[in-house]
Design an enzyme around this catalytic site. Structure first.
Site, mmCIF file in Angstrom:
data_model
loop_
_atom_site.group_PDB
_atom_site.id
_atom_site.type_symbol
_atom_site.label_atom_id
_atom_site.label_comp_id
_atom_site.label_asym_id
_atom_site.label_seq_id
_atom_site.Cartn_x
_atom_site.Cartn_y
_atom_site.Cartn_z
ATOM 1 N N ASP A 51 3.885 -3.450 -6.065
ATOM 2 C CA ASP A 51 3.046 -2.940 -6.702
ATOM 3 C C ASP A 51 1.495 -3.563 -6.245
ATOM 4 O O ASP A 51 0.835 -4.376 -7.030
ATOM 5 C CB ASP A 51 3.126 -3.329 -8.254
ATOM 6 C CG ASP A 51 3.095 -4.765 -8.471
ATOM 7 O OD1 ASP A 51 2.943 -5.355 -9.659
ATOM 8 O OD2 ASP A 51 3.267 -5.620 -7.417
ATOM 9 N N ASP B 57 1.095 -8.560 -2.750
ATOM 10 C CA ASP B 57 2.091 -7.379 -2.302
ATOM 11 C C ASP B 57 1.524 -6.958 -0.902
ATOM 12 O O ASP B 57 2.211 -6.731 0.087
ATOM 13 C CB ASP B 57 1.941 -6.303 -3.190
ATOM 14 C CG ASP B 57 2.446 -6.617 -4.645
ATOM 15 O OD1 ASP B 57 1.699 -7.319 -5.269
ATOM 16 O OD2 ASP B 57 3.651 -6.388 -4.828
ATOM 17 N N ASN C 130 0.962 -4.240 -11.323
ATOM 18 C CA ASN C 130 -0.349 -4.753 -11.252
ATOM 19 C C ASN C 130 -1.209 -3.807 -11.809
ATOM 20 O O ASN C 130 -2.461 -4.044 -12.145
ATOM 21 C CB ASN C 130 -0.650 -5.184 -9.655
ATOM 22 C CG ASN C 130 -0.103 -6.566 -9.585
ATOM 23 O OD1 ASN C 130 0.023 -7.314 -10.187
ATOM 24 N ND2 ASN C 130 0.376 -6.617 -8.250
ATOM 25 N N THR D 173 8.786 -7.102 -5.185
ATOM 26 C CA THR D 173 7.735 -8.060 -5.366
ATOM 27 C C THR D 173 6.862 -7.444 -6.515
ATOM 28 O O THR D 173 5.525 -7.644 -6.494
ATOM 29 C CB THR D 173 6.864 -8.382 -4.152
ATOM 30 O OG1 THR D 173 6.238 -6.865 -3.974
ATOM 31 C CG2 THR D 173 7.541 -8.567 -2.998
ATOM 32 N N PHE E 103 4.911 -12.585 -14.865
ATOM 33 C CA PHE E 103 4.041 -10.964 -14.733
ATOM 34 C C PHE E 103 5.392 -10.086 -14.458
ATOM 35 O O PHE E 103 5.754 -9.167 -15.362
ATOM 36 C CB PHE E 103 3.095 -10.952 -14.037
ATOM 37 C CG PHE E 103 2.475 -9.451 -14.173
ATOM 38 C CD1 PHE E 103 2.957 -8.442 -13.080
ATOM 39 C CD2 PHE E 103 1.605 -9.286 -15.032
ATOM 40 C CE1 PHE E 103 2.519 -7.152 -13.112
ATOM 41 C CE2 PHE E 103 1.309 -7.659 -15.079
ATOM 42 C CZ PHE E 103 1.731 -6.814 -14.116
ATOM 43 N N ASN E 104 6.079 -10.288 -13.394
ATOM 44 C CA ASN E 104 7.048 -9.072 -13.030
ATOM 45 C C ASN E 104 8.271 -8.879 -13.804
ATOM 46 O O ASN E 104 8.607 -7.893 -14.234
ATOM 47 C CB ASN E 104 7.488 -9.379 -11.689
ATOM 48 C CG ASN E 104 6.621 -9.139 -10.559
ATOM 49 O OD1 ASN E 104 5.387 -8.842 -10.571
ATOM 50 N ND2 ASN E 104 6.629 -9.888 -9.271
ATOM 51 N N HIS F 283 1.922 -15.269 -3.965
ATOM 52 C CA HIS F 283 3.278 -15.078 -4.374
ATOM 53 C C HIS F 283 4.186 -14.259 -3.619
ATOM 54 O O HIS F 283 5.272 -14.758 -3.014
ATOM 55 C CB HIS F 283 3.266 -14.414 -5.843
ATOM 56 C CG HIS F 283 2.464 -15.084 -6.687
ATOM 57 N ND1 HIS F 283 2.541 -16.092 -7.505
ATOM 58 C CD2 HIS F 283 1.169 -14.740 -7.218
ATOM 59 C CE1 HIS F 283 1.726 -16.615 -8.187
ATOM 60 N NE2 HIS F 283 0.715 -15.689 -8.379
ATOM 61 N N ASP F 284 3.897 -13.105 -3.584
ATOM 62 C CA ASP F 284 5.060 -12.004 -2.758
ATOM 63 C C ASP F 284 5.483 -12.181 -1.567
ATOM 64 O O ASP F 284 6.614 -12.048 -1.288
ATOM 65 C CB ASP F 284 4.400 -10.761 -2.841
ATOM 66 C CG ASP F 284 4.174 -10.254 -4.448
ATOM 67 O OD1 ASP F 284 3.351 -9.532 -4.865
ATOM 68 O OD2 ASP F 284 5.036 -10.846 -5.099
HETATM 69 O O1 RIB Z 1 3.568 -13.063 -11.133
HETATM 70 C C1 RIB Z 1 3.110 -12.796 -9.838
HETATM 71 C C2 RIB Z 1 3.627 -11.458 -9.604
HETATM 72 O O2 RIB Z 1 2.984 -10.583 -10.479
HETATM 73 C C3 RIB Z 1 3.269 -10.850 -8.130
HETATM 74 O O3 RIB Z 1 3.939 -10.024 -7.788
HETATM 75 C C4 RIB Z 1 1.835 -10.183 -8.479
HETATM 76 O O4 RIB Z 1 1.677 -9.242 -7.447
HETATM 77 C C5 RIB Z 1 2.109 -9.571 -9.661
HETATM 78 O O5 RIB Z 1 2.746 -8.606 -9.483
HETATM 79 CA CA CA Z 2 3.379 -7.922 -6.884
#
Ligand code: RIB
Ligand code: CA
Length: 314
Positions: free
Chosen positions: A10, A15, A39, A124, A165-166, A239-240
């Site tokens: 996303d 990403d 996102n 991701t 979040f994801n 993160h990703d």
């Molecule tokens: O919490 C981090 C995740 O949430 C990452 O994948 C970032 O791109 C958002 O999607």
């Molecule tokens: Ca992401």
């Protein structure tokens, strides 16, 4: 032999670099990029995937759009983190890479069916597409080598006190994936917060002297501004790409076995990943959980991948 993977994403600043790592590192063979709402809206995350492939010179990798909303709850995008476009910071040219007409789930199914060996899925983003794949095509589970995802956390969340979040964006989808029985590795906030894009890291991208290196530095500069404002981070966690790094060299991301369940009903904890690191409960191990990142090796591979792409598209 390069590991065949599909990234479900996303874009999203992190990403974007995950896509570049997968496309630029010879240890993986990026078969497809699929997009999902998270996102930002599906329209924006799909446009951003096209933008990333355009600036990085990634061609011949099909991009397919997937689900435009979570399975149950309404979509809540993260404009506060990634901006209104979902990829704020750099100015992008008109994309020259288009999407394929197939739905993301159908493209993943077709690749899993046709590819001569099992394929690794690297989500991701919210797990809506992956949950739908496993539900619509249950036989595909046997054709997935493993799912290596960025999501969840062994500690606190970043979208609620308890939820990352994801997973929090689509808890039902995450629950389906974690219960699927497919070999699964979870790269949560506890490990991705070890991938801090420091000033020195930004300088490494800038010092590449390529347009793509500068674009990465601009992406990270914007990402740093929102992470500083929202969470007081001196440097943003990328993160990703950590999930991709786990696939290209498992030595970069150390994991332990654990049972992981997704909380769906907690009044204050819905969307939390409950990770049983100390075997408190009698539930079977269903995941490898990432706990330590070899940060120097990670950044070496990340910068090298961008350098390789920059040379190709120069
Ligand atoms: O919490 C981090 C995740 O949430 C990452 O994948 C970032 O791109 C958002 O999607
Ligand atoms: Ca992401």
């Amino acid at each position: 032999m390069p590991v065949p993977i599909i990234i479900d994403c996303d874009p999203g600043h992190d990403d974007a670099l995950a896509i570049m790592l997968a496309a630029g590192d010879p240890a993986v063979d990026l078969l497809a990029i699929t997009t999902v709402a998270g996102n930002q809206t599906l329209e924006k995350t799909t446009l951003n995937a096209r933008r990333v492939c355009t600036v990085a010179g990634i061609t011949g990798v099909p991009i397919a759009a997937g689900c435009d909303r979570p399975l149950v709850q309404p979509l809540a995008v993260a404009s506060d983190v990634h901006g209104v476009s979902g990829l704020d910071g750099p100015r992008f040219p008109e994309p020259t890479v288009d999407v394929v007409p197939e739905h993301a789930v159908d493209l993943i199914h077709r690749i899993l069916t046709e590819h001569p060996e099992p394929v690794t899925l690297v989500p991701t983003a919210p797990l809506t597409n992956i949950a739908l794949l496993l539900t619509r095509y249950p036989g595909d589970a046997a054709r997935i080598r493993e799912i290596v995802l960025m999501g969840g956390s062994t500690e606190r969340g970043n979208r609620s006190p308890a939820a990352e979040f994801n997973v929090q964006t689509d808890p039902e989808a995450a629950d389906i994936v974690f219960r699927s029985g497919v070999p699964l590795t979870m790269c949560g906030l506890n490990v991705t917060h070890q991938a801090l894009a420091t000033r020195e890291v930004l300088a490494r991208f800038e010092d590449l002297g390529t347009e793509l290196g500068r674009t990465c530095a601009e992406l990270l500069t914007f990402f740093a501004s929102t992470y500083r404002t929202l969470w007081g981070f001196p440097d943003p966690p990328l993160h990703d790409p950590v999930a991709v790094a786990r696939v290209l060299d498992p030595q970069i991301v150390h994991c332990v076995e654990a049972n992981v369940v997704v909380e769906l009903h907690g009044r204050y904890t819905r969307g939390a990943t409950v990770v049983d690191l100390h075997r408190y409960v009698d539930r079977p191990v269903n995941a490898l959980v990432a706990v330590t990142l070899e940060a120097e090796l990670f950044w070496d591979r990340m910068v090298a991948a961008v350098a390789a792409l920059g040379r190709r598209s120069a």
